[in-house]
Scaffold this motif. Sequence first.
Motif, PDB file in Angstrom:
ATOM      1  N   ARG A  29       7.992 -29.349 -42.510  1.00  0.00           N
ATOM      2  CA  ARG A  29       7.761 -28.010 -43.033  1.00  0.00           C
ATOM      3  C   ARG A  29       8.963 -27.088 -42.788  1.00  0.00           C
ATOM      4  NH1 ARG A  29       2.081 -27.222 -43.926  1.00  0.00           N
ATOM      5  NH2 ARG A  29       0.720 -28.612 -42.728  1.00  0.00           N
ATOM      6  N   ARG A  30       9.785 -27.384 -41.813  1.00  0.00           N
ATOM      7  CA  ARG A  30      10.776 -26.429 -41.314  1.00  0.00           C
ATOM      8  C   ARG A  30      11.752 -25.965 -42.383  1.00  0.00           C
ATOM      9  NH1 ARG A  30      13.756 -26.874 -35.584  1.00  0.00           N
ATOM     10  NH2 ARG A  30      11.542 -26.882 -35.080  1.00  0.00           N
ATOM     11  N   ALA A  31      12.290 -26.886 -43.183  1.00  0.00           N
ATOM     12  CA  ALA A  31      13.341 -26.514 -44.135  1.00  0.00           C
ATOM     13  C   ALA A  31      12.858 -25.468 -45.130  1.00  0.00           C
ATOM     14  CB  ALA A  31      13.845 -27.751 -44.871  1.00  0.00           C
ATOM     15  N   ALA A  32      11.657 -25.663 -45.692  1.00  0.00           N
ATOM     16  CA  ALA A  32      11.131 -24.703 -46.662  1.00  0.00           C
ATOM     17  C   ALA A  32      10.851 -23.359 -45.997  1.00  0.00           C
ATOM     18  CB  ALA A  32       9.859 -25.242 -47.312  1.00  0.00           C
ATOM     19  N   ARG A  33      10.438 -23.373 -44.741  1.00  0.00           N
ATOM     20  CA  ARG A  33      10.175 -22.120 -44.036  1.00  0.00           C
ATOM     21  C   ARG A  33      11.473 -21.363 -43.758  1.00  0.00           C
ATOM     22  NH1 ARG A  33       5.285 -24.490 -40.128  1.00  0.00           N
ATOM     23  NH2 ARG A  33       3.633 -24.116 -41.670  1.00  0.00           N
ATOM     24  N   GLU A  34      12.523 -22.094 -43.469  1.00  0.00           N
ATOM     25  CA  GLU A  34      13.806 -21.434 -43.242  1.00  0.00           C
ATOM     26  C   GLU A  34      14.283 -20.699 -44.488  1.00  0.00           C
ATOM     27  OE1 GLU A  34      16.339 -24.570 -41.906  1.00  0.00           O
ATOM     28  OE2 GLU A  34      15.694 -24.419 -39.805  1.00  0.00           O
ATOM     29  N   GLU A  35      13.957 -21.238 -45.667  1.00  0.00           N
ATOM     30  CA  GLU A  35      14.371 -20.600 -46.921  1.00  0.00           C
ATOM     31  C   GLU A  35      13.761 -19.215 -47.102  1.00  0.00           C
ATOM     32  OE1 GLU A  35      13.647 -22.974 -50.332  1.00  0.00           O
ATOM     33  OE2 GLU A  35      14.820 -24.692 -49.625  1.00  0.00           O
ATOM     34  N   ILE A  36      12.570 -18.990 -46.546  1.00  0.00           N
ATOM     35  CA  ILE A  36      11.908 -17.687 -46.704  1.00  0.00           C
ATOM     36  C   ILE A  36      11.960 -16.883 -45.405  1.00  0.00           C
ATOM     37  CG2 ILE A  36      10.413 -18.417 -48.587  1.00  0.00           C
ATOM     38  CD1 ILE A  36       8.154 -18.815 -46.582  1.00  0.00           C
ATOM     39  N   GLY A  37      12.769 -17.330 -44.463  1.00  0.00           N
ATOM     40  CA  GLY A  37      12.960 -16.572 -43.236  1.00  0.00           C
ATOM     41  C   GLY A  37      11.845 -16.681 -42.232  1.00  0.00           C
ATOM     42  N   VAL A  38      11.082 -17.769 -42.273  1.00  0.00           N
ATOM     43  CA  VAL A  38       9.983 -17.980 -41.328  1.00  0.00           C
ATOM     44  C   VAL A  38      10.460 -18.904 -40.217  1.00  0.00           C
ATOM     45  CG1 VAL A  38       7.711 -19.044 -41.013  1.00  0.00           C
ATOM     46  CG2 VAL A  38       8.136 -17.567 -42.983  1.00  0.00           C
ATOM     47  N   ASP A  39      10.303 -18.450 -38.970  1.00  0.00           N
ATOM     48  CA  ASP A  39      10.678 -19.235 -37.800  1.00  0.00           C
ATOM     49  C   ASP A  39       9.580 -20.247 -37.521  1.00  0.00           C
ATOM     50  OD1 ASP A  39      11.366 -20.289 -35.360  1.00  0.00           O
ATOM     51  OD2 ASP A  39      11.635 -18.354 -34.348  1.00  0.00           O
ATOM     52  N   VAL A 221       2.195 -20.954 -51.018  1.00  0.00           N
ATOM     53  CA  VAL A 221       1.278 -20.038 -50.342  1.00  0.00           C
ATOM     54  C   VAL A 221       1.977 -19.330 -49.181  1.00  0.00           C
ATOM     55  CG1 VAL A 221      -0.842 -19.899 -48.967  1.00  0.00           C
ATOM     56  CG2 VAL A 221      -0.795 -21.238 -51.083  1.00  0.00           C
ATOM     57  N   GLU A 222       2.805 -20.043 -48.457  1.00  0.00           N
ATOM     58  CA  GLU A 222       3.528 -19.396 -47.357  1.00  0.00           C
ATOM     59  C   GLU A 222       4.540 -18.383 -47.891  1.00  0.00           C
ATOM     60  OE1 GLU A 222       5.059 -22.326 -44.620  1.00  0.00           O
ATOM     61  OE2 GLU A 222       3.040 -22.967 -44.040  1.00  0.00           O
ATOM     62  N   ARG A 223       5.130 -18.657 -49.032  1.00  0.00           N
ATOM     63  CA  ARG A 223       6.051 -17.701 -49.647  1.00  0.00           C
ATOM     64  C   ARG A 223       5.282 -16.445 -50.080  1.00  0.00           C
ATOM     65  NH1 ARG A 223      11.147 -18.137 -51.899  1.00  0.00           N
ATOM     66  NH2 ARG A 223      11.101 -20.414 -51.633  1.00  0.00           N
TER      67      ARG A 223
END
Length: 272
Positions: A29-39, A221-223
């Motif tokens: 999951r980490r890479a996609a979260r980094e794209e939207i600034g989620v740690d 959904v996280e975005r």
Amino acid sequence: MNTPQDSSLGREVSYPSQYDPGLLFPIPRRAAREEIGVDDTALPFVGHDRWHAFELSWLDPRGKPQVAVATVQVPCTSPNLIESKSFKLYLNSLNSARFDDAPAVLGRIAADLSACAGAPVQVVAGLPPLHEAPLGESIDGLDVAIDCYGPPQAQYLSADAGVEVEETLVSALLKSNCPVTGQPDWATVSVRYQGPKIDRAGLLRYLVSYREHAEFHEQCVERIFSEVSARCQPQWLEVEARYTRRGGLDINPWRASHGIATPAATYRELRQ
């Protein structure tokens, strides 16, 4: 690190003839979260990915086929999401496997999915009930002109700081595409929040701007959660997308502000 391009997505594959948990494919999951600034180590939300499995079958000890349906819940804190095609292939690999009873099957599925996700996964028999009408106020009837279908346009989002509300807004117009195959993914999305009143026309334009966007369901959904949070500043927020079924599986990612309890009861949309 696994990427979607390494999976079975978009490739011709033979359906398995025997049980094989190795078919399950994890995607970090980490890479996609980094794209939207989620740690990834300090998530701004709680949540889960709830799957509904409609095509579950196995053999009893005497070789007689058994069929069932099941609900699977993967925590959003798991290091990996489970790639959907690999999930379908895995479930099909159970078709010729013998188990003593349904609890044994569900226990085996839970263990295999937990190993893939990297965190405990819940698997229970049965499905949530259907609900014919969305539990919220639809914004799809708004008279708005739309000309942007991707990438997602967060600038469409705004809220009136002078008016505070608690409401649930629903749209059945969410569509995105698989990032590997380009196949369409259709969903009804609900946005429940308390805080400054969200501009409904802007929210609808924003959701439609996912129409040609390529991203996995969970990531969309996280975005949405992250961008609504940043632009509209609600006191608390819940976002859930109920995607339509493909290959006997549908997925329903749910993300909410910290302190929001997991819904005690859930349901399926009529399109599911």
